[in-house]
Scaffold this active site. Structure first.
Site, short mmCIF file in Angstrom:
data_model
loop_
_atom_site.label_atom_id
_atom_site.label_comp_id
_atom_site.label_asym_id
_atom_site.label_seq_id
_atom_site.Cartn_x
_atom_site.Cartn_y
_atom_site.Cartn_z
N ASP A 1 0.87 -1.08 0.00
CA ASP A 1 0.10 0.12 0.11
C ASP A 1 0.74 1.25 -0.15
O ASP A 1 0.24 2.42 -0.05
CB ASP A 1 -0.91 0.03 1.18
CG ASP A 1 -0.42 -0.04 2.55
OD1 ASP A 1 0.79 -0.21 2.51
OD2 ASP A 1 -1.06 -0.23 3.55
N SER A 2 2.09 1.13 0.08
CA SER A 2 3.03 2.22 0.00
C SER A 2 3.02 3.06 -1.67
O SER A 2 3.40 3.88 -1.82
CB SER A 2 4.54 1.89 0.01
OG SER A 2 4.81 0.60 -0.92
N ASP B 1 -1.10 -6.21 -0.18
CA ASP B 1 -1.46 -5.56 1.41
C ASP B 1 -2.94 -5.29 1.11
O ASP B 1 -3.67 -4.88 0.06
CB ASP B 1 -0.80 -4.27 1.17
CG ASP B 1 0.61 -4.06 2.13
OD1 ASP B 1 0.62 -4.91 2.80
OD2 ASP B 1 1.35 -3.03 1.91
N LYS C 1 -1.21 -9.46 3.04
CA LYS C 1 -0.69 -8.83 4.15
C LYS C 1 -1.36 -8.02 4.84
O LYS C 1 -2.18 -7.18 4.20
CB LYS C 1 0.84 -8.30 3.85
CG LYS C 1 1.44 -7.86 4.98
CD LYS C 1 2.98 -7.34 4.48
CE LYS C 1 2.85 -6.20 3.98
NZ LYS C 1 2.52 -4.82 4.97
N GLU D 1 -1.70 -5.58 8.72
CA GLU D 1 -0.80 -5.14 9.96
C GLU D 1 -1.48 -5.45 11.32
O GLU D 1 -2.76 -5.66 11.08
CB GLU D 1 -0.60 -3.48 9.64
CG GLU D 1 0.04 -3.31 8.56
CD GLU D 1 0.27 -1.64 8.39
OE1 GLU D 1 0.00 -1.06 9.22
OE2 GLU D 1 0.94 -1.13 7.37
N GLU E 1 9.01 -4.40 10.74
CA GLU E 1 9.68 -3.03 10.39
C GLU E 1 9.86 -1.96 11.46
O GLU E 1 9.22 -2.03 12.30
CB GLU E 1 8.21 -2.51 9.32
CG GLU E 1 8.86 -0.96 9.04
CD GLU E 1 7.81 -0.65 8.02
OE1 GLU E 1 7.76 0.57 7.50
OE2 GLU E 1 6.69 -1.14 7.66
#
Length: 289
Positions: free
Chosen positions: A67-68, A106, A136, A138, A205
C-alpha cells in the site's frame, strides 16, 4: 507448463506466454525456515506495475504489492487513503508481469480491522480480482483471530509487526519501535501470536535490532526485515527507494543506484534535442520511397 502474462517489450503489450519455471508457492516460502533457521534468506521487493514485476521477478522470492503505492505512485501523504480497488488493479498487473515470485498484496487501511468476516470479504476480493497468492495485513495479537479465520478459509496471510504505517496516526510518526521494555515485549508477543494463528511469514519493520532478532528466534515462520536486522529470515525494501528514485528515504534504505538522476539527465538530453530540432532525425521519421 503453466501459462502467465508477460510483457512483450517490442509492443508494450501483455500476452499469455509459457512460464519458464513453476511459480513459487506459499508453502515453499514457509518451508524456507526449518528448525528455527533459514539457510537462504528470502528476497522481497515491492512492485506496482507489470513491467516492474517483469524486471524484478527472476531475482525475488516474493513481490509485495504494497500500500506504499499510495505515496510512490499516487503522491498521497500516507497509505491511509489507499483503496481496495487500487490494490486489486496494481496486484493484477504485477501477477501478469511475473511467473516466478509469490505475489502478496497489502490489505489497505479500513478493509479488515472491523471483523474477521470483513477481512475475508476484502481478502477474497483482492485474490479473485488479481490472482495474487496471499494478502498482508498489519497488527499483532489484536489481528491473530482474523489471521486464523482467513487461514482456515484458504487465504494465506503475511503478518506485519513493529512500525505499522497504517497506524501512523496512533504511533505519532515513523520512529523506530521497541526502544522501551514494554514495547519490545509487545512486538515479540505480537509476532508469536501471528505465528500461532498461521501466518506464513511476518514483516518486522522499523524495530531496534535486538528485538528483531528476538522476534525472529521466537517464531517458526520466516520473518522479513525492513529496518530490522540482517538476521531476519529475509529482507524487503520499497523498490523505488533502493533504486534512488527519491532524495529522502528512511535511514534503513541502501540506495543501490541513482535512477532519478539518470532519468533527469536523459529527459534533459531529449528536451535539448527537441529544442535544437535534432530530434527526430532521419532514423525516427518516415521518408517518401
Amino acid at each position: 507448463m503453466s501459462t502467465t502474462f508477460q510483457l512483450d517489450t517490442s509492443t508494450s503489450r501483455a500476452n499469455p506466454t509459457p512460464a519458464p519455471m513453476k511459480r513459487l508457492t506459499v508453502p515453499k516460502i514457509r518451508q524456507r525456515k526449518s528448525d528455527g533457521s533459514t539457510d537462504l534468506p528470502l528476497v522481497m521487493l515491492t512492485a506496482y506495475t507489470a513491467r516492474q514485476a517483469q524486471l524484478l521477478d527472476a531475482h525475488c522470492d516474493l513481490l509485495l504489492v504494497g500500500d506504499s503505492l499510495g505515496q510512490v505512485i499516487y503522491g498521497l501523504p500516507s497509505t491511509i487513503p489507499v483503496t481496495l480497488r487500487m490494490m486489486a488493479d496494481h496486484a493484477a498487473a504485477v501477477v501478469r508481469g511475473s511467473y516466478h515470485a509469490v505475489v502478496v498484496v497489502d490489505m489497505p487501511f479500513g478493509s479488515y480491522e472491523q471483523s474477521p468476516q470483513q477481512a475475508f470479504e476484502s481478502a477474497s476480493f483482492l485474490l479473485k480480482e488479481s490472482g495474487a497468492a496471499a494478502v498482508k495485513l498489519e497488527g499483532g495479537e489484536v489481528m491473530a483471530e482474523t489471521v486464523a479465520f482467513l487461514n482456515q478459509r484458504g487465504i494465506p496471510v503475511m503478518g506485519h509487526v513493529g512500525l505499522t504505517p497504517q497506524a501512523v496516526n496512533v504511533l505519532g510518526g515513523y520512529a523506530a519501535r521497541g526502544r522501551s521494555g514494554t514495547e519490545a515485549e509487545k512486538i515479540v508477543s505480537d509476532a508469536k501470536a501471528l505465528d500461532d494463528a498461521g501466518a506464513f511469514a511476518i514483516v518486522v519493520e522499523g524495530v531496534v535490532e535486538p528485538i528483531a532478532i528476538d522476534a525472529t528466534n521466537s517464531v517458526a515462520c520466516p520473518t522479513i526485515g525492513i529496518g530490522a536486522s540482517s538476521k531476519c529470515d529475509g529482507q524487503v525494501l520499497v523498490t523505488e527507494d533502493m533504486l534512488g528514485m527519491f532524495e529522502r528515504v528512511p535511514r534503513f534504505v541502501k540506495k543501490y543506484e541513482n535512477i532519478a538522476q539518470l532519468i533527469e539527465q536523459t529527459v534533459a538530453t531529449y528536451a535539448s534535442e527537441v529544442r535544437e530540432r535534432t530530434f527526430p532525425g532521419a532514423e525516427q521519421t518516415y521518408q517518401p520511397k
